[in-house]
Design an enzyme around this catalytic site. Structure first.
Site, mmCIF file in Angstrom:
data_model
loop_
_atom_site.group_PDB
_atom_site.id
_atom_site.type_symbol
_atom_site.label_atom_id
_atom_site.label_comp_id
_atom_site.label_asym_id
_atom_site.label_seq_id
_atom_site.Cartn_x
_atom_site.Cartn_y
_atom_site.Cartn_z
ATOM 1 C CD GLU A 493 44.263 56.490 40.879
ATOM 2 O OE1 GLU A 493 44.688 55.788 41.549
ATOM 3 O OE2 GLU A 493 44.055 57.782 41.493
ATOM 4 C CD GLU A 590 40.025 59.137 41.466
ATOM 5 O OE1 GLU A 590 40.801 59.072 42.145
ATOM 6 O OE2 GLU A 590 39.870 58.031 40.489
HETATM 7 C C1 BMA Z 1 42.057 56.991 43.662
HETATM 8 C C2 BMA Z 1 40.584 56.192 43.376
HETATM 9 C C3 BMA Z 1 40.594 54.994 44.243
HETATM 10 C C4 BMA Z 1 40.754 55.160 45.512
HETATM 11 C C5 BMA Z 1 40.873 56.802 45.679
HETATM 12 C C6 BMA Z 1 40.800 57.073 47.206
HETATM 13 O O1 BMA Z 1 42.973 56.145 43.588
HETATM 14 O O2 BMA Z 1 41.091 55.837 41.898
HETATM 15 O O3 BMA Z 1 41.368 53.951 43.678
HETATM 16 O O4 BMA Z 1 39.646 54.570 46.262
HETATM 17 O O5 BMA Z 1 41.717 57.217 45.123
HETATM 18 O O6 BMA Z 1 42.306 56.732 47.649
#
Ligand code: BMA
Length: 917
Positions: A493, A590
């Protein structure tokens, strides 16, 4: 036997400018991937390699050391490998760091400096060797090492192995080795202060109760706190320490990388042997490489130059027979091929190595997508496009010395049991131990490997960069033999942090930070990776637009663009049942929702006064701002919130409802991604990956995980087992219509119908059933299979309304065989459903240790989200969190430790949605 051409390349290694007179080698934990032994000598492990060198002597310095704080007020025995926290715990100076509020109470530990001391003797024949190396497999983090009062060297990177040449310092009798560790928190603060400009973020959000400036220290970034984890900035010797003494040479590193030649359709094997030669002259000999199973063998001369050299041999594999390939789980087997190395290096020095080699190719495909303005983003393994299904891996413990092999294995097996074929080792944690990657090789888990940089900008001054460069070299060399590793990725990120200005950098200063970003991830990390390993793709960041980001100077205007690369997407406020809100991305690396772990997990680290939703413990453990409120608001959109008058009952029900919410939300999103694999809508789609955030937990707290600290499956993990099934029916509403897709990750084509039952909430027998015409479902596709207006569907079915009925469905072939799990679709929120009755579910446990256990459930009515909880009895159920639409149902239970039907029966609780209000 056919003899093939072998080529040899020898490259002298530059000594790292980081440390003078210090050579760096690989962390040497054996995974069984490669086992090399130089005969007639002492055995040791070199990066998954078991080495025995004739005349080489090793002494392990693991075990009991002493530990002292800076003013000497604390002095205690300490285990190595270990860290200050676990040493203090073991000697009962502190309580369990995970208990209640102890993370904050123990904050002083990381503010002090600590010295580890070990006194040892060295036999005279060992001291007489040409070279004696002091090897630290891992030092956490900032330290000065001294031997018998003389400085030996310094360390500043947890992810490095350090080798110091100490022969001249060893004495007869007692030798005293000290490692003086500086407070990581103070060090980070000093580095930040000394830096000529700000490198944000300065500190984590207050809710995380963490420490500042972690980006200045090459250490597990989440150890200063994260939004799912506590702040335990550890210090210690987190891996092994030993002496290695030798006269002629030692093997520093061995790696094998299979290379496929498209033109000749042939395989070759690159064998890299890094050695260190003590003598001033060239060491000559012979090396024989053989792959007996593939009828391939070649001998060639070797010449090892003085000092440290890397020697590369290319073995052309005899492909007159088939080479069995390694496949991701669900796509084939994971066959390994034994490789033997036999070396003769002058009189009396021979070595053999028995290793395993896996053959596979991997590509990251970014090419034009018909009907879409962007580029594809998917992995092609052995020429086949593979949909990545899985999750993200975070550190499994705050104290790495407490990570057990059994725990790692259990998590990986749980991932595969849930039909995952991929995990992303997230960049805010640690490069995992060798065992992790060996198990991924064996289980067919593809690993997306981040470099350890996350959610921050980073400094790029020379000593920092030197340390990072060595880190990249060592880690790539250690891991590149593993077929499971399919991608190197620069950071988590950080591109998006710059692109969307998370840290409020004033416009005129932006170019400075972009320059630093490119210097770190492109000019250095990427360049080194390409130099070390061209057998798998490299990505600079995640999320990223990939090639499109490159074209924009590596920082895209919008790295979240769903038409390029991968995306991270979180939205806690929007109704997660509304699939139209999800990005129709090429690859979802994610996404997720929080939940609380089960009561039995929390009970171990809390006191009765903590067992309320609104109390200090609940907010202390929640490190994501507004997380607890968000969970209940999202849950409240579709479910009645718990209202029991008994506070403990209400608390437990609240934990349950957060898991229901999380499981259903991640299901909705994952099913959307899976059904989007074959179509492009409005230029978007062709989704080829779904890795939800996050697989595991670091402690007992609310988080996005599907597995609790300790290994217990949350409801989400049982859902994942179904929503990641190789063949899956997906149902959703598109405008006025009920639509179903058949998703298949199989290679074969299937002829399938959707079998739909309309159920009434008020009784467990179908009101009516219908089926779709048979449809050809191609292998590796998502195919629409059913479409009907909801109104028409209900009209034809008794007195059903959206509120009184729901749909259950599955896939069948023309012979009546079922494909994939059953699925269901709610036509209204369960909150608004009419006729849901308290099911009064009873449970009866039968079975024994040998045959396993069976729980027979009996229910008076249709029950959604039926949840079996075995409390502290470790194990998992065959299914859980399911819709119970029958009067009785049998569920298996596989215990992970000996138990009995009585014990399981006593521990078992059954909860369903109607029980909580
Ligand atoms: C993203 C991940 C983590 C974090 C998650 C939940 O940013 O890369 O950094 O724990 O979301 O917020």
């Amino acid at each position: 036997m056919t003899r093939k051409k072998v080529s040899e390349v020898c490259v002298r290694e530059e000594t790292s400018p980081l440390l003078r007179d210090v050579n760096m080698t690989m962390p040497p934990t054996c995974s069984g991937l490669l086992c090399l032994s130089l005969l007639l000598g002492t055995s040791r492990l070199v990066s998954s390699v078991q080495v025995v060198t004739s005349g080489q002597q090793n002494i392990s310095l693991n075990g009991k050391w002493t530990l002292e704080n800076s003013n000497g007020s604390l002095s205690l025995p300490a285990e190595v490998p270990g860290c200050v926290h676990t040493a203090l715990l073991k000697q009962a100076y502190i309580q369990d760091p995970y208990y209640r509020f102890n993370d904050v109470a123990h904050g002083w530990i990381a503010l002090d400096n600590w010295t580890y001391t070990n006194t040892f003797t060295v036999p005279s024949d060992m001291r007489a060797k040409q070279r004696v190396m002091l090897v630290f497999e891992g030092v956490d983090t900032i330290s000065t090492v001294s031997l018998n009062g003389a400085a030996v060297g310094q360390t500043d990177n947890m992810f490095l192995q350090y080798d110091f040449s100490v022969g001249a310092l060893l004495m007869e009798g007692d030798n005293v080795l000290t490692v003086s560790l500086a407070s990581p928190v103070r060090y980070a603060a000093q580095r930040s202060e000394a830096h000529s400009y700000r490198v944000p973020p300065d500190c984590p959000p207050e809710v995380q109760q963490g420490q500042c400036h972690v980006n200045y220290i090459r250490k597990e970034q989440s150890s200063f706190s994260w939004d799912w984890g506590p702040s335990f900035p550890t210090a210690g010797l987190w891996k092994g320490v030993r002496l290695e003494a030798y006269d002629v040479l030692r093997v520093v590193h061995l790696a094998t990388v299979p290379v496929y030649n498209q033109t000749s359709s042939g395989w070759s094997l690159r064998v890299e042997l890094q050695v260190e030669v003590a003598a001033a002259e060239v060491t000559r000999g012979q090396l024989t490489l053989s792959l007996p199973g593939l009828d391939t063998r070649q001998t060639f001369p070797v010449r090892f130059l003085p000092g440290r050299t890397r020697n590369t041999y290319t073995l052309h594999v005899n492909t007159s027979g088939p080479v069995e390939l390694w496949w991701p789980s669900g796509h084939g087997e994971q066959p390994s091929h034994p490789l033997t190395l036999q070396g003769v290096l002058g009189p009396g020095l021979t070595f053999t190595a028995d290793t395993k080699v896996y053959f596979r190719t991997v590509e990251l495909v970014q090419e034009p997508v018909p009907g879409s303005p962007g580029l594809s983003f998917y992995f092609r393994v052995n020429g086949k496009a593979v949909f990545m299904k899985g999750s993200n891996w975070i550190p499994t413990h705050s104290f790495q010395d407490l990570v057990s092999p059994a725990g790692v294995r259990s998590l990986l097996e749980s991932a595969v049991a849930a039909n995952m074929n991929a995990l992303r080792v997230w960049g805010g944690g640690v490069y995992q131990q060798d065992l992790f990657y060996s198990l991924c090789d064996e289980l067919g888990v593809m690993v997306w490997q981040d470099f350890m940089f996350a959610c921050a900008l980073y400094p790029t001054e020379e000593d920092f960069m030197d340390s990072v460069r060595e880190e990249v070299r060592q880690q790539v060399r250690r891991l590149k033999s593993h077929p499971s590793v399919v991608l190197w990725s620069g950071n988590n990120e950080n591109e998006v942090a710059l692109a969307t200005n998370w840290f409020g950098i004033p416009g005129p200063e932006r170019p400075l930070y972009v320059k630093d970003y490119v210097k770190l991830y492109v000019d250095n990390i990427r360049a080194l990776v390409l130099e070390e390993d061209q057998s798998r793709p490299f990505l600079a960041s995640s999320p990223t637009n990939g090639l499109a980001s490159e074209r924009q100077g590596w920082v895209a205007d919008d790295p979240y663009d769903p038409r390029y690369g991968d995306t991270h997407y979180y939205s806690y406020g929007r109704d997660c049942w509304d699939w139209s809100a999800f990005p129709r991305t090429r690859f979802a690396s994610e996404y997720g929702f929080q939940s609380w772990p089960s009561f039995s997990t929390l009970q171990k680290v809390s006191a009765p006064e903590d067992w309320s939703w609104d109390g200090p413990f609940s907010s202390h453990r929640q490190h994501h701002a507004e997380g607890n409120r968000q969970m209940l608001e999202q849950a409240g959109l579709h479910y009645h919130l718990p209202n029991a008058t008994d506070p403990l009952r209400r608390y437990k029900h609240t934990l349950y409802i957060t898991q229901v919410m999380q499981a259903q939300c991640v299901k909705a999103q994952t099913e959307f991604y899976r059904r989007s694999r074959s179509e492009v809508v409005g230029g978007k789609g062709h989704t080829m990956g779904a890795l939800y955030w996050q697989l595991n937990d670091i402690w007992q707290a609310p988080s996005w995980s599907s597995i609790e600290f300790g290994g217990k499956w949350k409801m989400l993990h049982y859902f994942a087992q179904r929503f990641f099934a190789p063949v899956l029916p997906v149902g959703f509403e598109d405008g006025v219509s009920m639509v179903m897709y058949a998703v298949s990750d199989l290679s074969v084509d299937l002829n399938l119908t959707a079998q739909v039952s309309v159920l009434s909430w008020s009784r467990p027998d179908p009101v009516c059933t219908l089926s779709s015409p048979a449809t050809l479902v191609r292998g590796n596709s998502a195919t629409p299979i059913f479409r009907q207006p909801v109104d028409a569907l209900l009209k034809g079915c008794g007195n059903c309304t959206r509120r009184s009925c729901l749909l259950a469905f599955h896939l069948e072939d023309p012979h009546g065989a079922r494909w994939g799990p059953a699925n269901h679709h709610f036509l209204c929120s369960p909150r608004d459903a009419e006729g849901i009755e308290a099911p009064h579910i009873t449970a009866e446990v039968r079975g024994d240790g040998e045959r396993g256990y069976t729980v027979t459930l009996r229910s008076a009515s249709v029950a959604p989200f039926v949840w079996l909880d075995a409390g502290d009895v470790p194990g998992r159920f065959g299914s859980n969190g399911f819709l119970m639409a029958s009067r009785s149902r049998e569920v298996g239970f596989v215990p992970w430790a000996p138990t009995s039907a009585e014990e399981l029966g006593r521990a078992l609780t059954v909860t369903s949605l109607r029980d909580v209000y």
